[in-house]
Design a protein around this motif. Structure first.
Motif, PDB file in Angstrom:
ATOM      1  N   VAL A   7       0.884  -1.177   0.000  1.00  0.00           N
ATOM      2  CA  VAL A   7       0.000   0.000   0.000  1.00  0.00           C
ATOM      3  C   VAL A   7       0.918   1.223   0.000  1.00  0.00           C
ATOM      4  O   VAL A   7       1.492   1.582   1.032  1.00  0.00           O
ATOM      5  N   ASN A   9       1.933   5.149  -0.607  1.00  0.00           N
ATOM      6  CA  ASN A   9       1.326   6.476  -0.480  1.00  0.00           C
ATOM      7  C   ASN A   9       2.342   7.556  -0.787  1.00  0.00           C
ATOM      8  O   ASN A   9       3.464   7.522  -0.278  1.00  0.00           O
ATOM      9  N   LEU A  13       0.574  12.662   2.141  1.00  0.00           N
ATOM     10  CA  LEU A  13      -0.380  11.730   2.763  1.00  0.00           C
ATOM     11  C   LEU A  13       0.043  11.366   4.183  1.00  0.00           C
ATOM     12  O   LEU A  13      -0.760  10.834   4.949  1.00  0.00           O
ATOM     13  N   ASN A  14       1.291  11.705   4.565  1.00  0.00           N
ATOM     14  CA  ASN A  14       1.696  11.576   5.973  1.00  0.00           C
ATOM     15  C   ASN A  14       0.919  12.555   6.862  1.00  0.00           C
ATOM     16  O   ASN A  14       0.856  12.361   8.075  1.00  0.00           O
ATOM     17  N   TYR A  24     -10.247  15.348   2.711  1.00  0.00           N
ATOM     18  CA  TYR A  24      -9.623  14.031   2.869  1.00  0.00           C
ATOM     19  C   TYR A  24     -10.098  13.259   4.102  1.00  0.00           C
ATOM     20  O   TYR A  24      -9.712  12.099   4.286  1.00  0.00           O
ATOM     21  N   LEU A  29      -3.099   8.152   8.396  1.00  0.00           N
ATOM     22  CA  LEU A  29      -2.562   7.011   7.640  1.00  0.00           C
ATOM     23  C   LEU A  29      -2.438   5.785   8.555  1.00  0.00           C
ATOM     24  O   LEU A  29      -2.658   4.649   8.107  1.00  0.00           O
ATOM     25  N   LEU A  49       2.470  -1.239   4.282  1.00  0.00           N
ATOM     26  CA  LEU A  49       2.068   0.147   3.966  1.00  0.00           C
ATOM     27  C   LEU A  49       3.250   1.096   4.149  1.00  0.00           C
ATOM     28  O   LEU A  49       3.922   1.069   5.179  1.00  0.00           O
ATOM     29  N   GLN A  51       4.858   5.255   3.042  1.00  0.00           N
ATOM     30  CA  GLN A  51       4.566   6.609   2.548  1.00  0.00           C
ATOM     31  C   GLN A  51       5.877   7.312   2.276  1.00  0.00           C
ATOM     32  O   GLN A  51       6.829   7.191   3.046  1.00  0.00           O
ATOM     33  N   ASN A  76      -1.753   5.174  -3.865  1.00  0.00           N
ATOM     34  CA  ASN A  76      -2.238   6.552  -3.845  1.00  0.00           C
ATOM     35  C   ASN A  76      -1.011   7.431  -4.018  1.00  0.00           C
ATOM     36  O   ASN A  76      -0.282   7.688  -3.062  1.00  0.00           O
ATOM     37  N   GLY A  78      -0.826  10.503  -4.622  1.00  0.00           N
ATOM     38  CA  GLY A  78      -1.012  11.921  -4.302  1.00  0.00           C
ATOM     39  C   GLY A  78      -0.872  12.752  -5.569  1.00  0.00           C
ATOM     40  O   GLY A  78      -1.307  12.340  -6.651  1.00  0.00           O
ATOM     41  N   HIS A 102      -7.688   6.832  -4.501  1.00  0.00           N
ATOM     42  CA  HIS A 102      -7.762   8.221  -4.031  1.00  0.00           C
ATOM     43  C   HIS A 102      -8.851   8.349  -2.992  1.00  0.00           C
ATOM     44  O   HIS A 102      -9.928   7.745  -3.130  1.00  0.00           O
ATOM     45  N   TYR A 134      -9.489   2.735   0.217  1.00  0.00           N
ATOM     46  CA  TYR A 134      -8.400   1.768   0.412  1.00  0.00           C
ATOM     47  C   TYR A 134      -8.955   0.369   0.683  1.00  0.00           C
ATOM     48  O   TYR A 134      -8.434  -0.629   0.188  1.00  0.00           O
TER      49      TYR A 134
END
Ligand code: DQA
Length: 144
Positions: A7, A9, A13-14, A24, A29, A49, A51, A76, A78, A102, A134
């Motif tokens: 996953v 990111n 997205l953090n 959002y 996350l 996962l 990011q 995702n 971003g 998204h 997700y």
């Protein structure tokens, strides 16, 4: 050995949870990771996962997904979604199925979000369901 779903990111997205929550949502996350891990356990899958705010990390992780035999990638990207030919090419370069994710629905937003270099290469897209996007993508990945 349970199969792994990556996953991945991208930028900003953090900051989920505090970043424009009217767009959002309020889930962080970590909240999304927890939700995915709970469902993955039921499905006999494992979640990895990650990011990053750096495009190259996402490219490297797409390659890694194939190298380790991941079942699928939920991506995702971003804002890189709308700019990155490198991510487009990386998705095309691997056989691992990539599902574009998204939280918001980019098509109902600014015109610059209407082009997706990720979506042009991905197997499928899920958008507009907030954090649930997700989970829906994980359900799809499981059925692949
Ligand atoms: C996003 C949509 C993108 O347009 C934006 O740049 C993001 C988040 C989403 O999940 O809705 O960073 O990918």
């Amino acid at each position: 050995m349970p199969q792994t779903v990556f996953v991945l990111n991208g930028p900003n997205l953090n900051l989920l949870g505090t970043r424009e929550p009217e767009i959002y949502g309020s889930a962080t996350l970590d909240d999304i990771a927890g939700m995915l891990e709970d469902r993955a356990r039921e499905l006999g899958l494992e979640i990895d996962l990650r990011q990053s705010n750096h495009e190259g990390h996402l490219v490297d992780w797409l390659h890694e997904a194939q190298a380790v035999g991941a079942k699928a990638v939920l991506l995702n990207a971003g804002a890189f979604t709308h700019t990155s030919v490198a991510l487009h090419d990386a998705i095309k370069a691997i056989r691992t199925p990539v599902i574009e994710v998204h939280l918001s629905n980019p098509h109902t937003r600014e015109a610059f979000r209407h082009t997706s270099y990720v979506g042009m290469a991905a197997k499928a897209t899920i958008a507009g369901f907030g954090a649930l996007s997700y989970l829906l993508a994980l359900e799809g990945a499981y059925r692949l």
